[in-house]
Design a protein around this motif. Sequence first.
Motif, PDB file in Angstrom:
ATOM      1  N   PHE A  44       1.943   2.153  36.020  1.00  0.00           N
ATOM      2  CA  PHE A  44       1.140   1.184  35.276  1.00  0.00           C
ATOM      3  C   PHE A  44       0.943   1.643  33.834  1.00  0.00           C
ATOM      4  O   PHE A  44       0.974   0.818  32.906  1.00  0.00           O
ATOM      5  CB  PHE A  44      -0.211   0.934  35.952  1.00  0.00           C
ATOM      6  N   ASN A  47       4.046   0.806  32.037  1.00  0.00           N
ATOM      7  CA  ASN A  47       4.141  -0.640  31.805  1.00  0.00           C
ATOM      8  C   ASN A  47       3.242  -1.084  30.652  1.00  0.00           C
ATOM      9  O   ASN A  47       3.660  -1.876  29.809  1.00  0.00           O
ATOM     10  CB  ASN A  47       3.808  -1.432  33.068  1.00  0.00           C
ATOM     11  N   ASP A  48       2.023  -0.565  30.615  1.00  0.00           N
ATOM     12  CA  ASP A  48       1.120  -0.924  29.513  1.00  0.00           C
ATOM     13  C   ASP A  48       1.709  -0.523  28.165  1.00  0.00           C
ATOM     14  O   ASP A  48       1.576  -1.244  27.179  1.00  0.00           O
ATOM     15  CB  ASP A  48      -0.256  -0.283  29.705  1.00  0.00           C
ATOM     16  N   SER A  51       4.948  -2.949  27.513  1.00  0.00           N
ATOM     17  CA  SER A  51       4.762  -4.380  27.745  1.00  0.00           C
ATOM     18  C   SER A  51       5.198  -5.191  26.531  1.00  0.00           C
ATOM     19  O   SER A  51       4.873  -4.862  25.387  1.00  0.00           O
ATOM     20  CB  SER A  51       3.289  -4.664  28.047  1.00  0.00           C
ATOM     21  N   ASN A  55      12.778  -4.360  27.369  1.00  0.00           N
ATOM     22  CA  ASN A  55      13.148  -3.452  28.442  1.00  0.00           C
ATOM     23  C   ASN A  55      14.277  -4.051  29.270  1.00  0.00           C
ATOM     24  O   ASN A  55      14.402  -5.266  29.377  1.00  0.00           O
ATOM     25  CB  ASN A  55      11.944  -3.192  29.356  1.00  0.00           C
ATOM     26  N   TRP A  59      13.755  -2.380  34.785  1.00  0.00           N
ATOM     27  CA  TRP A  59      12.361  -1.936  34.707  1.00  0.00           C
ATOM     28  C   TRP A  59      11.462  -2.886  35.494  1.00  0.00           C
ATOM     29  O   TRP A  59      10.631  -2.450  36.278  1.00  0.00           O
ATOM     30  CB  TRP A  59      11.871  -1.824  33.261  1.00  0.00           C
ATOM     31  N   ASN A  60      11.624  -4.194  35.287  1.00  0.00           N
ATOM     32  CA  ASN A  60      10.804  -5.171  36.007  1.00  0.00           C
ATOM     33  C   ASN A  60      10.962  -4.993  37.510  1.00  0.00           C
ATOM     34  O   ASN A  60       9.980  -4.990  38.248  1.00  0.00           O
ATOM     35  CB  ASN A  60      11.205  -6.598  35.630  1.00  0.00           C
ATOM     36  N   PHE A  63       9.230  -1.748  38.629  1.00  0.00           N
ATOM     37  CA  PHE A  63       7.774  -1.881  38.593  1.00  0.00           C
ATOM     38  C   PHE A  63       7.281  -2.647  39.822  1.00  0.00           C
ATOM     39  O   PHE A  63       6.374  -2.199  40.526  1.00  0.00           O
ATOM     40  CB  PHE A  63       7.343  -2.592  37.299  1.00  0.00           C
ATOM     41  N   ASP A 100       0.911  -9.414  31.586  1.00  0.00           N
ATOM     42  CA  ASP A 100       2.264  -9.601  31.060  1.00  0.00           C
ATOM     43  C   ASP A 100       3.197 -10.175  32.126  1.00  0.00           C
ATOM     44  O   ASP A 100       2.808 -10.354  33.285  1.00  0.00           O
ATOM     45  CB  ASP A 100       2.805  -8.305  30.449  1.00  0.00           C
ATOM     46  N   VAL A 102       5.824  -9.022  33.718  1.00  0.00           N
ATOM     47  CA  VAL A 102       6.166  -8.194  34.880  1.00  0.00           C
ATOM     48  C   VAL A 102       4.978  -8.093  35.849  1.00  0.00           C
ATOM     49  O   VAL A 102       5.163  -8.028  37.054  1.00  0.00           O
ATOM     50  CB  VAL A 102       6.715  -6.809  34.459  1.00  0.00           C
ATOM     51  N   GLU A 103       3.766  -8.121  35.325  1.00  0.00           N
ATOM     52  CA  GLU A 103       2.592  -8.123  36.200  1.00  0.00           C
ATOM     53  C   GLU A 103       2.490  -9.452  36.957  1.00  0.00           C
ATOM     54  O   GLU A 103       2.144  -9.456  38.136  1.00  0.00           O
ATOM     55  CB  GLU A 103       1.322  -7.856  35.381  1.00  0.00           C
TER      56      GLU A 103
END
Length: 125
Positions: A44, A47-48, A51, A55, A59-60, A63, A100, A102-103
Amino acid sequence: MKSLEELKSKLLADGIIDLDEANELEKLLFADGKIDSEEAEFIFAINDAVSGKSNDVAWNKLFVKAIASFLLDDENSPGEIDETESDWLYNKITGDGQIDAVEKELLLHLKSKAKNFPTKLEELL
Protein backbone atom coordinates in the motif's frame (compact mmCIF):
# COMPACT_ATOMS: atom_id res chain seq x y z
CA MET A 1 17.11 -11.31 -3.13
CA LYS A 2 16.56 -7.74 -1.94
CA SER A 3 14.85 -6.80 1.30
CA LEU A 4 11.58 -4.88 1.15
CA GLU A 5 13.27 -1.63 2.13
CA GLU A 6 16.00 -2.03 -0.50
CA LEU A 7 13.39 -2.75 -3.13
CA LYS A 8 11.23 0.16 -1.98
CA SER A 9 14.15 2.57 -2.44
CA LYS A 10 14.78 1.21 -5.93
CA LEU A 11 11.11 1.31 -6.90
CA LEU A 12 10.62 4.86 -5.71
CA ALA A 13 13.84 6.15 -7.29
CA ASP A 14 12.14 6.77 -10.64
CA GLY A 15 8.60 7.01 -9.28
CA ILE A 16 7.06 4.31 -11.48
CA ILE A 17 6.90 0.52 -11.45
CA ASP A 18 7.90 -1.19 -14.67
CA LEU A 19 7.34 -4.82 -15.64
CA ASP A 20 10.70 -6.05 -14.30
CA GLU A 21 10.16 -4.30 -10.98
CA ALA A 22 6.64 -5.71 -10.64
CA ASN A 23 7.94 -9.22 -11.37
CA GLU A 24 10.79 -8.84 -8.87
CA LEU A 25 8.40 -7.55 -6.26
CA GLU A 26 5.97 -10.41 -6.84
CA LYS A 27 8.74 -13.00 -6.38
CA LEU A 28 9.80 -11.37 -3.14
CA LEU A 29 6.30 -10.93 -1.73
CA PHE A 30 5.08 -14.43 -2.61
CA ALA A 31 8.34 -16.23 -1.76
CA ASP A 32 6.64 -17.95 1.19
CA GLY A 33 3.31 -18.35 -0.61
CA LYS A 34 1.39 -15.76 1.40
CA ILE A 35 1.16 -12.06 2.11
CA ASP A 36 1.61 -11.01 5.73
CA SER A 37 0.61 -7.72 7.34
CA GLU A 38 4.05 -6.14 6.89
CA GLU A 39 3.99 -6.98 3.18
CA ALA A 40 0.43 -5.66 2.81
CA GLU A 41 1.43 -2.38 4.48
CA PHE A 42 4.48 -2.21 2.21
CA ILE A 43 2.50 -2.71 -0.99
CA PHE A 44 0.00 0.00 0.00
CA ALA A 45 2.87 2.40 0.75
CA ILE A 46 4.30 1.71 -2.71
CA ASN A 47 0.89 2.23 -4.31
CA ASP A 48 0.41 5.57 -2.55
CA ALA A 49 3.83 6.68 -3.81
CA VAL A 50 3.24 5.67 -7.45
CA SER A 51 -0.49 6.39 -7.73
CA GLY A 52 -1.44 8.10 -10.97
CA LYS A 53 1.91 7.41 -12.61
CA SER A 54 2.59 5.44 -15.81
CA ASN A 55 3.12 2.11 -14.08
CA ASP A 56 3.15 -1.15 -15.99
CA VAL A 57 -0.19 -3.00 -15.91
CA ALA A 58 1.66 -5.77 -14.04
CA TRP A 59 1.71 -3.44 -11.01
CA ASN A 60 -2.10 -3.23 -10.93
CA LYS A 61 -2.37 -7.01 -11.19
CA LEU A 62 0.21 -7.54 -8.44
CA PHE A 63 -1.42 -4.99 -6.12
CA VAL A 64 -4.85 -6.60 -6.50
CA LYS A 65 -3.47 -10.14 -6.18
CA ALA A 66 -1.38 -9.35 -3.09
CA ILE A 67 -4.00 -7.43 -1.12
CA ALA A 68 -6.76 -9.89 -2.05
CA SER A 69 -4.51 -12.73 -0.91
CA PHE A 70 -3.78 -10.95 2.37
CA LEU A 71 -7.49 -10.42 3.05
CA LEU A 72 -9.04 -13.61 1.68
CA ASP A 73 -6.36 -16.26 2.26
CA ASP A 74 -5.92 -15.68 5.99
CA GLU A 75 -6.57 -18.27 8.70
CA ASN A 76 -9.03 -16.17 10.76
CA SER A 77 -11.66 -15.57 8.07
CA PRO A 78 -10.77 -17.42 4.85
CA GLY A 79 -12.70 -16.16 1.85
CA GLU A 80 -14.30 -13.39 3.91
CA ILE A 81 -13.54 -9.80 4.79
CA ASP A 82 -14.01 -9.57 8.55
CA GLU A 83 -14.58 -6.33 10.46
CA THR A 84 -10.91 -5.83 11.30
CA GLU A 85 -9.90 -6.38 7.67
CA SER A 86 -12.67 -4.10 6.46
CA ASP A 87 -11.53 -1.31 8.79
CA TRP A 88 -7.89 -1.81 7.75
CA LEU A 89 -8.71 -1.71 4.03
CA TYR A 90 -11.02 1.28 4.37
CA ASN A 91 -8.33 3.22 6.25
CA LYS A 92 -5.61 2.26 3.76
CA ILE A 93 -7.71 3.31 0.77
CA THR A 94 -8.97 6.58 2.26
CA GLY A 95 -5.76 7.42 4.13
CA ASP A 96 -4.20 9.38 1.28
CA GLY A 97 -7.39 11.32 0.53
CA GLN A 98 -8.09 9.68 -2.83
CA ILE A 99 -9.28 6.41 -4.29
CA ASP A 100 -7.11 5.64 -7.29
CA ALA A 101 -7.85 3.32 -10.20
CA VAL A 102 -5.94 0.34 -8.83
CA GLU A 103 -7.70 0.63 -5.47
CA LYS A 104 -11.07 0.64 -7.27
CA GLU A 105 -9.91 -2.40 -9.23
CA LEU A 106 -9.07 -4.09 -5.91
CA LEU A 107 -12.48 -3.28 -4.45
CA LEU A 108 -14.29 -4.67 -7.50
CA HIS A 109 -12.16 -7.82 -7.39
CA LEU A 110 -12.88 -8.33 -3.70
CA LYS A 111 -16.58 -7.75 -4.25
CA SER A 112 -16.63 -10.50 -6.87
CA LYS A 113 -14.46 -13.00 -4.92
CA ALA A 114 -15.27 -12.58 -1.22
CA LYS A 115 -18.11 -14.42 0.48
CA ASN A 116 -19.14 -11.04 1.88
CA PHE A 117 -18.49 -7.41 0.99
CA PRO A 118 -18.92 -4.98 3.90
CA THR A 119 -21.13 -1.92 3.41
CA LYS A 120 -18.23 0.31 4.46
CA LEU A 121 -16.27 -0.87 1.41
CA GLU A 122 -19.30 -0.78 -0.88
CA GLU A 123 -19.59 2.94 -0.13
CA LEU A 124 -16.11 3.48 -1.60
CA LEU A 125 -17.32 2.25 -4.98
